[in-house]
Write a protein that holds these residues in place. Structure first.
Motif, PDB file in Angstrom:
ATOM      1  N   THR A 119     -67.235  31.731 -19.250  1.00  0.00           N
ATOM      2  CA  THR A 119     -66.349  30.623 -18.778  1.00  0.00           C
ATOM      3  C   THR A 119     -65.807  29.548 -18.535  1.00  0.00           C
ATOM      4  O   THR A 119     -66.690  29.024 -18.282  1.00  0.00           O
ATOM      5  N   PRO A 120     -65.064  28.814 -19.647  1.00  0.00           N
ATOM      6  CA  PRO A 120     -64.787  27.266 -19.810  1.00  0.00           C
ATOM      7  C   PRO A 120     -64.151  26.889 -18.175  1.00  0.00           C
ATOM      8  O   PRO A 120     -63.740  27.123 -17.297  1.00  0.00           O
ATOM      9  N   TRP A 121     -65.328  25.717 -17.993  1.00  0.00           N
ATOM     10  CA  TRP A 121     -65.082  24.515 -17.579  1.00  0.00           C
ATOM     11  C   TRP A 121     -63.513  24.356 -16.460  1.00  0.00           C
ATOM     12  O   TRP A 121     -63.138  25.256 -15.430  1.00  0.00           O
ATOM     13  N   ASP A 122     -62.788  24.446 -17.293  1.00  0.00           N
ATOM     14  CA  ASP A 122     -61.705  24.660 -16.570  1.00  0.00           C
ATOM     15  C   ASP A 122     -60.586  25.400 -16.246  1.00  0.00           C
ATOM     16  O   ASP A 122     -59.471  25.496 -15.831  1.00  0.00           O
ATOM     17  N   GLN A 123     -60.891  26.738 -16.887  1.00  0.00           N
ATOM     18  CA  GLN A 123     -60.982  27.960 -16.550  1.00  0.00           C
ATOM     19  C   GLN A 123     -61.394  28.992 -15.315  1.00  0.00           C
ATOM     20  O   GLN A 123     -60.896  28.753 -14.419  1.00  0.00           O
ATOM     21  N   GLU A 175     -70.547  19.158 -15.216  1.00  0.00           N
ATOM     22  CA  GLU A 175     -70.260  19.839 -15.825  1.00  0.00           C
ATOM     23  C   GLU A 175     -70.084  20.079 -17.733  1.00  0.00           C
ATOM     24  O   GLU A 175     -69.856  20.736 -18.062  1.00  0.00           O
ATOM     25  N   LYS A 176     -70.466  18.087 -18.051  1.00  0.00           N
ATOM     26  CA  LYS A 176     -71.039  18.257 -18.910  1.00  0.00           C
ATOM     27  C   LYS A 176     -72.368  19.046 -19.559  1.00  0.00           C
ATOM     28  O   LYS A 176     -72.239  20.171 -20.263  1.00  0.00           O
ATOM     29  N   ARG A 177     -73.439  18.659 -18.455  1.00  0.00           N
ATOM     30  CA  ARG A 177     -74.674  19.577 -18.150  1.00  0.00           C
ATOM     31  C   ARG A 177     -73.945  21.857 -18.601  1.00  0.00           C
ATOM     32  O   ARG A 177     -74.683  22.502 -19.253  1.00  0.00           O
ATOM     33  N   TYR A 178     -73.005  22.025 -17.726  1.00  0.00           N
ATOM     34  CA  TYR A 178     -72.298  23.771 -17.912  1.00  0.00           C
ATOM     35  C   TYR A 178     -72.170  23.895 -19.853  1.00  0.00           C
ATOM     36  O   TYR A 178     -72.520  24.857 -20.234  1.00  0.00           O
ATOM     37  N   GLU A 179     -71.153  22.558 -19.399  1.00  0.00           N
ATOM     38  CA  GLU A 179     -70.309  22.734 -21.060  1.00  0.00           C
ATOM     39  C   GLU A 179     -71.722  22.889 -22.477  1.00  0.00           C
ATOM     40  O   GLU A 179     -72.054  23.715 -23.241  1.00  0.00           O
ATOM     41  N   ALA A 180     -73.433  22.426 -21.635  1.00  0.00           N
ATOM     42  CA  ALA A 180     -73.740  22.583 -22.447  1.00  0.00           C
ATOM     43  C   ALA A 180     -74.479  23.418 -22.757  1.00  0.00           C
ATOM     44  O   ALA A 180     -75.301  24.545 -24.364  1.00  0.00           O
ATOM     45  N   PHE A 181     -74.860  24.056 -21.830  1.00  0.00           N
ATOM     46  CA  PHE A 181     -75.609  25.465 -21.542  1.00  0.00           C
ATOM     47  C   PHE A 181     -74.874  26.503 -22.096  1.00  0.00           C
ATOM     48  O   PHE A 181     -75.331  27.601 -22.481  1.00  0.00           O
ATOM     49  N   THR A 210     -80.433  17.601 -20.930  1.00  0.00           N
ATOM     50  CA  THR A 210     -79.150  18.142 -22.425  1.00  0.00           C
ATOM     51  C   THR A 210     -80.240  19.616 -22.888  1.00  0.00           C
ATOM     52  O   THR A 210     -80.284  20.742 -22.826  1.00  0.00           O
ATOM     53  N   GLN A 211     -81.350  19.097 -23.522  1.00  0.00           N
ATOM     54  CA  GLN A 211     -82.142  19.645 -24.271  1.00  0.00           C
ATOM     55  C   GLN A 211     -83.446  20.419 -23.267  1.00  0.00           C
ATOM     56  O   GLN A 211     -82.981  21.920 -23.821  1.00  0.00           O
ATOM     57  N   ALA A 212     -83.665  20.687 -21.945  1.00  0.00           N
ATOM     58  CA  ALA A 212     -84.082  21.660 -21.450  1.00  0.00           C
ATOM     59  C   ALA A 212     -82.915  22.763 -21.113  1.00  0.00           C
ATOM     60  O   ALA A 212     -83.546  23.914 -20.805  1.00  0.00           O
ATOM     61  N   VAL A 213     -82.024  21.961 -20.950  1.00  0.00           N
ATOM     62  CA  VAL A 213     -80.463  23.181 -20.867  1.00  0.00           C
ATOM     63  C   VAL A 213     -80.151  23.774 -21.398  1.00  0.00           C
ATOM     64  O   VAL A 213     -80.552  24.654 -21.655  1.00  0.00           O
TER      65      VAL A 213
END
Length: 151
Positions: free
Chosen positions: A12-16, A102-108, A130-133
Motif C-alpha cells: 500500500t503506497p504511503w499516501d494511500q 516514509e522514505k524508508r517504507y518506500e525503499a522497503f 536504506t541498504q539494510a531495509v
C-alpha cells in the motif's frame, strides 16, 4: 499460493494509508487485507500489543494508531518471516531515529515488490539504513518466491 499473487503484489503506497488516526480493529483489517496475497499468518491484537511493549513503535494515543503504526505493523509482519524480533527491533529503532519513516517504507516497498516481480532493485541505497531495509525486503521476497516454487 498462485504465481500471480506474488507477481502482482503491491505494498500500500504511503499516501494511500490512513492520514487520520484509526482504531485497533481498523488497523488489523487494513494490514491483514493488504498482506493477504502473501498468505502470511494474520496479524492479531495480541501481536500489535506485543510490538508496542517491545517498543517497535510508540504507544497509540487515545487507542488510535497513526500511519507510522500501520507501516510498522506491515513491515514487522513481513520481516518476521525471516528475521528474529531482536533484529527487527534494531532495524526499526534505526529507522525511527532517522526520522525518515516514509522514505524508508518506500525503499522497503520498492525493493520488496521489484524482487517479487522478478526485477532488479532499481534504486541504489544512499546509506547503510536504506541498504539494510532493501536487503531485508529482498530476503523475505526471495523466501516467499522459494516457498511458492517448491509448493
Amino acid at each position: 499460493m498462485a504465481t500471480t499473487a506474488l507477481a502482482t503484489f503491491k505494498m500500500t503506497p504511503w499516501d494511500q494509508l490512513p492520514a487520520m488516526p484509526i482504531y485497533m480493529d481498523q488497523l488489523l483489517q487494513l494490514v491483514n487485507q493488504a498482506l493477504a496475497p502473501l498468505a502470511l499468518p494474520a496479524v492479531t491484537k495480541t501481536m500489535v500489543n506485543s510490538y508496542v511493549k517491545q517498543h517497535f513503535f510508540s504507544r497509540p494515543v487515545g487507542r488510535q494508531y497513526q500511519r507510522n503504526h500501520v507501516v510498522a505493523v506491515m513491515v514487522v509482519t513481513i520481516l518476521k518471516q525471516d528475521f528474529s524480533l531482536a533484529t527487527i527491533s534494531q532495524a526499526i529503532n534505526g529507522i525511527r531515529e532517522s526520522r525518515l519513516v516514509e522514505k524508508r517504507y518506500e525503499a522497503f516497498a520498492m525493493a520488496f515488490e521489484q524482487t517479487l516481480h522478478g526485477q532488479t532493485v532499481s534504486v541504489k541505497p544512499t546509506d547503510r539504513t536504506t541498504q539494510a531495509v532493501q536487503l531485508a525486503a529482498q530476503t523475505v521476497a526471495y523466501h516467499l518466491l522459494t516457498q511458492q516454487t517448491l509448493a
